[in-house]
Design an enzyme around this catalytic site. Structure first.
Site, PDB file in Angstrom:
ATOM      1  N   GLY A   7       0.819  -1.217   0.000  1.00 30.76           N
ATOM      2  CA  GLY A   7       0.000   0.000   0.000  1.00 30.76           C
ATOM      3  C   GLY A   7       0.845   1.255   0.000  1.00 30.76           C
ATOM      4  O   GLY A   7       0.462   2.289   0.569  1.00 30.76           O
ATOM      5  N   GLY A  10      -0.176   5.192  -0.813  1.00 29.79           N
ATOM      6  CA  GLY A  10      -1.064   6.018   0.003  1.00 29.79           C
ATOM      7  C   GLY A  10      -0.340   7.151   0.710  1.00 29.79           C
ATOM      8  O   GLY A  10       0.827   7.455   0.429  1.00 29.79           O
ATOM      9  N   GLN A  11      -1.075   7.746   1.653  1.00 27.74           N
ATOM     10  CA  GLN A  11      -0.598   8.962   2.331  1.00 27.74           C
ATOM     11  C   GLN A  11       0.635   8.681   3.203  1.00 27.74           C
ATOM     12  O   GLN A  11       1.555   9.481   3.252  1.00 27.74           O
ATOM     13  CB  GLN A  11      -1.748   9.519   3.177  1.00 27.74           C
ATOM     14  N   ASP A  31       2.163  -1.638  -4.544  1.00 27.67           N
ATOM     15  CA  ASP A  31       0.805  -1.087  -4.486  1.00 27.67           C
ATOM     16  C   ASP A  31       0.024  -1.659  -5.660  1.00 27.67           C
ATOM     17  O   ASP A  31       0.609  -2.133  -6.640  1.00 27.67           O
ATOM     18  CB  ASP A  31       0.835   0.440  -4.566  1.00 27.67           C
ATOM     19  N   TYR A 143     -13.760  -0.839   8.794  1.00 29.83           N
ATOM     20  CA  TYR A 143     -12.335  -0.523   8.907  1.00 29.83           C
ATOM     21  C   TYR A 143     -11.823  -0.860  10.315  1.00 29.83           C
ATOM     22  O   TYR A 143     -10.813  -1.553  10.482  1.00 29.83           O
ATOM     23  CB  TYR A 143     -12.140   0.963   8.587  1.00 29.83           C
ATOM     24  N   LYS A 147      -9.206  -3.740  11.560  1.00 31.25           N
ATOM     25  CA  LYS A 147      -7.952  -3.353  12.228  1.00 31.25           C
ATOM     26  C   LYS A 147      -7.812  -4.095  13.567  1.00 31.25           C
ATOM     27  O   LYS A 147      -6.710  -4.499  13.952  1.00 31.25           O
ATOM     28  CB  LYS A 147      -7.885  -1.835  12.442  1.00 31.25           C
TER      29      LYS A 147
HETATM   30  N1  SER Z   1      -7.542   8.374   9.361  1.00 32.72           N
HETATM   31  C1  SER Z   1      -8.262   7.139   9.365  1.00 32.72           C
HETATM   32  C2  SER Z   1      -9.648   7.307   8.877  1.00 32.72           C
HETATM   33  O1  SER Z   1     -10.153   8.399   8.983  1.00 32.72           O
HETATM   34  C3  SER Z   1      -8.309   6.555  10.746  1.00 32.72           C
HETATM   35  O2  SER Z   1      -7.285   5.656  10.905  1.00 32.72           O
HETATM   36  O3  SER Z   1     -10.220   6.378   8.449  1.00 32.72           O
END
Ligand code: SER
Length: 322
Positions: A7, A10-11, A31, A143, A147
């Site tokens: 990944g 990403g940021q 990625d 999400y 996690k």
């Molecule tokens: N920055 C993430 C989100 O907003 C949280 O881990 O999903």
């Protein structure tokens, strides 16, 4: 060290790759997508990898034989609510695939990026403020659920197969790079839209308060924990914290650099619900004790550093979507 990142487009990858390359490591960034133009500066190799494809992950790990893996690939909270199935596939199955490939390729160490999204209000009442590491986890998003599962799998692989899995629960991360589908994105867009339009309509209430962190601190945490002495680590996953401003306090800070910036607040029910389910602040005492974690940026110090970077990013023509 030979280090593989999943990944990487990403940021977090935007800043992590450069930091690892600068420290002299051989970095293989992977990625789903080709290297984005925004990541052109970062260096290292770039290879296509879909973490939901178990065979492809296995081949990549067996071919590359990384000593350390940073597993960043994930669908974030807001995107995950729009497409829970995709979030499950990438975050849950993808993490399983990465851990299994790591086991078979005898990867020694794996860094997992968890999140404040593992927390949610328990049935018995509100979350403690600040929220310690060991509270019952009741995430409200796909999400967050994936996690939590990733954290537990990291502990399992550590115990059962002696892969040295370690991880941090990141606050919302802010940097001059485009985030993708997070609920905490309003915080960065307060800077981006203040620079490009002079105003921003936030999708969160003015009194929204969640833990946030400037990316240079986040990347430093990923390096410091990865290279900490194993004997000093009493846990697999650590809370880390920096600052927890209300949205209107971020506005005040942005106005240090852009005095005329205007902010309005029109909450989006889904993302506001997610933000309200997260802790307001985080207790990171264990990280401070075990590996001397300490953030260096306050909100205002971040603002002073970030605004010129956002200007440069926009001058370079970053594609904005939110
Ligand atoms: N920055 C993430 C989100 O907003 C949280 O881990 O999903």
């Amino acid at each position: 060290m030979k280090i593989l990142i999943t990944g990487a487009g990403g940021q977090i990858g935007h800043d992590l790759i450069g930091a690892l390359v600068a420290a002299g490591h051989h970095v293989v960034s992977t990625d789903l997508a080709p290297r984005p133009p925004s990541h052109a500066h970062a260096g290292g190799d770039w290879q296509r990898l879909d973490v939901t494809d178990a065979a492809a992950v296995q081949h990549m790990f067996t071919d590359e034989r990384p000593e350390l893996v940073y597993h960043l690939a994930a669908i974030l909270s807001a995107s995950g609510e729009a497409n829970p199935r995709l979030a499950y596939d990438v975050n849950q199955t993808g993490t399983w695939n990465v851990l299994e490939a790591a086991r078979r390729a005898k990867v020694k160490r794996l860094m997992f990026t968890s999140s404040i999204a593992v927390f949610g209000p328990p049935p018995s009442g509100p979350l403690p403020d600040p929220c310690p590491d060991d509270v019952a986890l009741h995430p409200g998003t796909m999400y967050g659920a994936t996690k939590v599962s990733g954290e537990l799998l990291c502990s399992y692989y550590r115990k059962r197969y002696d892969i040295d899995c370690r991880g941090v629960r990141f606050p919302g991360l802010i940097s001059a790079a485009m985030p993708g589908g997070g609920s905490s994105d309003y915080a960065l867009f307060m800077y981006v839209d203040a620079v490009r339009k002079g105003s921003y309509e936030a999708f969160a209430r003015a009194d929204t308060r969640i833990p946030l962190m400037y990316m240079p601190d986040g990347v430093r945490a990923l390096l410091e924990l990865a290279f900490a002495e194993r004997e000093k680590l009493s846990r697999t996953i650590y809370n880390i914290a920096a600052f927890s401003p209300r949205a209107d306090e971020i506005a005040t800070s942005v106005r240090r650099a852009i005095p005329d910036a205007q902010f309005t607040y029109v909450p989006d029910p889904v993302r506001q619900g997610i933000l309200d389910s997260w802790p307001k602040a985080i207790d990171d005492a264990a990280a401070r004790r075990d590996w001397s974690w300490k953030p260096s940026y306050t909100l205002d110090a971040m603002t002073d550093d970030l605004v010129p970077r956002v200007r440069r990013m926009l001058d370079l023509g970053a594609v904005l979507s939110h």
